[in-house]
Design an enzyme around this catalytic site. Structure first.
Site, short mmCIF file in Angstrom:
data_model
loop_
_atom_site.label_atom_id
_atom_site.label_comp_id
_atom_site.label_asym_id
_atom_site.label_seq_id
_atom_site.Cartn_x
_atom_site.Cartn_y
_atom_site.Cartn_z
N HIS A 106 -2.58 7.16 3.36
CA HIS A 106 -2.07 6.07 4.23
C HIS A 106 -3.03 5.78 5.47
O HIS A 106 -3.22 4.93 5.91
CB HIS A 106 -0.60 6.02 4.41
CG HIS A 106 -0.13 4.73 4.90
ND1 HIS A 106 -0.03 3.80 3.75
CD2 HIS A 106 0.53 4.19 5.69
CE1 HIS A 106 0.55 2.60 4.27
NE2 HIS A 106 0.76 3.09 5.28
N CYS B 233 0.78 -1.28 0.03
CA CYS B 233 -0.01 -0.10 0.04
C CYS B 233 0.95 1.36 -0.20
O CYS B 233 0.32 2.24 -0.60
CB CYS B 233 -0.92 0.05 1.21
SG CYS B 233 -1.44 -1.42 1.71
N TYR C 209 -5.44 2.36 6.41
CA TYR C 209 -5.48 1.95 7.78
C TYR C 209 -6.69 1.39 8.17
O TYR C 209 -7.09 0.42 9.01
CB TYR C 209 -4.87 2.65 8.96
CG TYR C 209 -3.40 2.56 8.95
CD1 TYR C 209 -2.63 2.42 7.95
CD2 TYR C 209 -2.49 2.39 10.13
CE1 TYR C 209 -1.02 2.12 7.87
CE2 TYR C 209 -1.36 2.35 10.14
CZ TYR C 209 -0.51 2.38 9.13
OH TYR C 209 0.83 2.05 9.19
N GLU D 29 9.78 -4.18 8.48
CA GLU D 29 10.13 -2.56 8.12
C GLU D 29 11.84 -2.79 8.13
O GLU D 29 12.44 -3.63 8.72
CB GLU D 29 9.88 -1.82 9.12
CG GLU D 29 8.47 -1.12 9.18
CD GLU D 29 7.39 -2.12 9.27
OE1 GLU D 29 7.24 -3.11 10.00
OE2 GLU D 29 6.34 -1.82 8.76
FE1 SF4 Z 1 -0.71 -1.70 3.89
FE2 SF4 Z 1 -1.30 -1.46 6.30
FE3 SF4 Z 1 0.72 -2.26 6.06
FE4 SF4 Z 1 0.38 0.25 5.42
S1 SF4 Z 1 0.24 -1.01 7.62
S2 SF4 Z 1 1.57 -1.01 3.98
S3 SF4 Z 1 -1.65 0.19 4.69
S4 SF4 Z 1 -1.16 -3.17 5.29
FE FE Z 2 2.21 0.99 7.67
#
Ligand code: SF4
Ligand code: FE
Length: 505
Positions: A309, A120, A313, A274
């Site tokens: 973003h 996303c 969520y 991450e």
């Molecule tokens: Fe996608 Fe949710 Fe991950 Fe952000 S936190 S990249 S919106 S799945």
């Molecule tokens: Fe995220």
């Protein structure tokens, strides 16, 4: 095609000529020369690394579902740039219906993976850059939008996963980028050449960085003239010269390295990640530069990306919430507590909270509108309200899940003990709940709850709910900016029969 390592990405025949299959996606990453560090060492083969692969599987699901007839409407869209069918993760939203489908797609993927599926951030960056580059060009007579459109065609035609990267390390939060003692605390231009720019710096906690073909870099805060070298947006392949990634640790992550720990993982197949991404004097050719020193547009880019973003969520966290509610209900079934009224009430409360989040995701989409460039953006106030609720409700949903699960969720022996000839039978006997359910299944569902609330997936569900897409205070600033208090004062004055001039005296 301007990236050699990606040139063989499409080598089989997916249903759709513009989309990759999940297998092709995995193979395309294998062909890249990614530099990923984990536990202090360069990972030779990130694709098959047991700690990394589950997060890659989550991204692969965005390809797999797009190949399935039943999800075609939600997972794919028609590109207005090429007229071809593309994966919705590569789509520029053309209507409020597109915005709604985006949220539905994210809920679906949350349900299927129980984790962050990472793709996303790229989709949200595409939409923010598409509209912002258009407006920069209007003011400065630049060619950023045209370049970006070409880049988008490349992304769509190759069905790429792109890491939309915003968050700089930021150093001393009381100082602007140009005031930092260390000039690299924000990504900046170190050299401007005839053929492009050279950039240095880092982006912190980058979702899905290791699983992405490309990185699309944006500034992280609004900037003033002194910060103009920091006002930069560009795209580079993930394996460009000078780029490397340091993989982020997660709670219980090394369980993924253990043999025979399938039960202990809770969710063995999927995960998220991450990484800290370093740019050590990276060259970016001009055709991949989308903002270069027009500092007054940095804030617009940030606001738009963050808005998209924050909408996201309202989909992904709701999907993972569905899994958590389902797991809690199963845990209650398995220990014979399902009929207790307080259990039923807790499940109702979890559902109420989860659906409230979904309502916010849908509401900011329904109220979306066209930008000057023609793509659609969400209602910013409602998107920020959505994310503000996300900083709270998943914590309450997790609390209730832990309440229903019981302490055994965190005191239970390992799978190795369960499989042991000596103590296994005792675990089987004493961790049994209702007669009709195997002890192993009870252990599995409890570990899934542990994974989402305290383990590797907690990064994507719990703490990311707090800080992902901006920490709570960032939304409060936006809510304050969008709340139109003057208009509300007018409503009150009107009913109280106060003339504006009387109040001013
Ligand atoms: Fe996608 Fe949710 Fe991950 Fe952000 S936190 S990249 S919106 S799945
Ligand atoms: Fe995220």
């Amino acid at each position: 095609m301007f990236h050699n390592n990606n040139s063989n990405i499409i080598n089989a025949t997916p249903l759709n000529p513009n989309t990759m299959t999940s297998e092709q996606y995995i193979e395309s990453l294998r062909k890249m020369n990614l530099k990923v560090y984990l536990f202090g060492e360069l990972v030779e083969n990130p694709v098959d690394h047991p700690m990394i692969r589950p997060s890659m599987n989550s991204v692969a699901m965005t390809y797999k579902l797009a190949e399935m007839e039943e999800y075609k409407d939600i997972m794919t869209a028609t590109s207005h740039l090429t007229g071809k069918t593309v994966n919705r993760f590569c789509h520029l939203h053309r209507s409020t219906e597109d915005l709604i489908k985006k949220v539905k797609m994210q809920r679906l993927l949350g349900q299927k993976t129980g984790a962050c599926f990472q793709r996303c951030v790229g989709m949200d960056a595409f939409n923010a850059l598409y509209s912002t580059t258009y407006e920069i060009d209007q003011k400065h007579n630049t060619q950023y939008h045209e370049r970006f459109v070409e880049y988008m065609k490349f992304v769509q035609e190759n069905d790429l996963t792109v890491d939309g990267a915003m968050t700089d390390p930021k150093g001393d939060r009381g100082l602007s980028p140009s005031q930092q003692t260390d000039p690299d605390m924000y990504v900046h231009i170190v050299e401007e050449r005839a053929d492009g720019i050279v950039v240095r710096g880092a982006k912190a906690h980058q979702t899905g960085a290791v699983n992405s073909h490309e990185h699309l870099i944006m500034p992280t805060i609004a900037m003033k003239e002194a910060d103009r070298n920091y006002a930069v947006a560009f795209a580079i392949p993930s394996d460009a010269e000078g780029v490397f990634m340091i993989y982020g640790r997660q709670s219980c992550d090394t369980r993924k390295m253990e043999e025979g720990a399938d039960i202990d993982l809770g969710n063995a197949e999927f995960g998220g990640h991450e990484a800290l991404v370093i740019f050590e004097d990276v060259f970016v050719p001009w055709d991949r530069v989308f903002l270069c020193k027009e500092y007054e547009f940095a804030g617009m880019m940030v606001e738009r990306f963050a808005g998209y973003h924050r909408q996201s969520y309202g989909g992904c966290k709701v999907g993972v919430g569905d899994v958590l509610i389902g797991a809690s209900a199963l845990a209650a079934d398995y220990n014979g507590a399902a009929k207790a009224s307080h259990i039923k009430d807790k499940l109702i409360e979890m559902t109420h909270l989860n659906e409230t989040l979904y309502s916010c995701g849908l509401a900011c989409s329904c109220e979306g509108k066209a930008t000057q460039a023609g793509n659609y953006e969400i209602d910013l106030l409602l998107a920020n309200v959505c994310k503000q609720n996300i900083t709270r409700f998943p914590y309450e949903i997790s609390r209730l899940a832990e309440d229903i699960a019981g302490g055994v969720m965190v005191t239970m022996p390992s799978e190795a003990d369960y499989r042991s000839e000596k103590v296994g039978p005792y675990i089987d006997k004493y961790l049994k709940g209702v007669n009709s359910v195997k002890t192993e299944d009870r252990m599995r569902v409890l570990r899934l709850i542990e994974n989402i609330t305290l383990g590797t997936a907690a990064v994507g569900y719990r703490t990311e709910s707090m800080h992902g897409a901006g920490s709570p205070q960032a939304q409060r600033i936006m809510i304050a900016r969008q709340s139109n208090i003057e208009e509300k004062k007018g409503f009150a004055r009107n009913l109280a029969r106060i003339k504006p001039q009387e109040e001013e005296k």
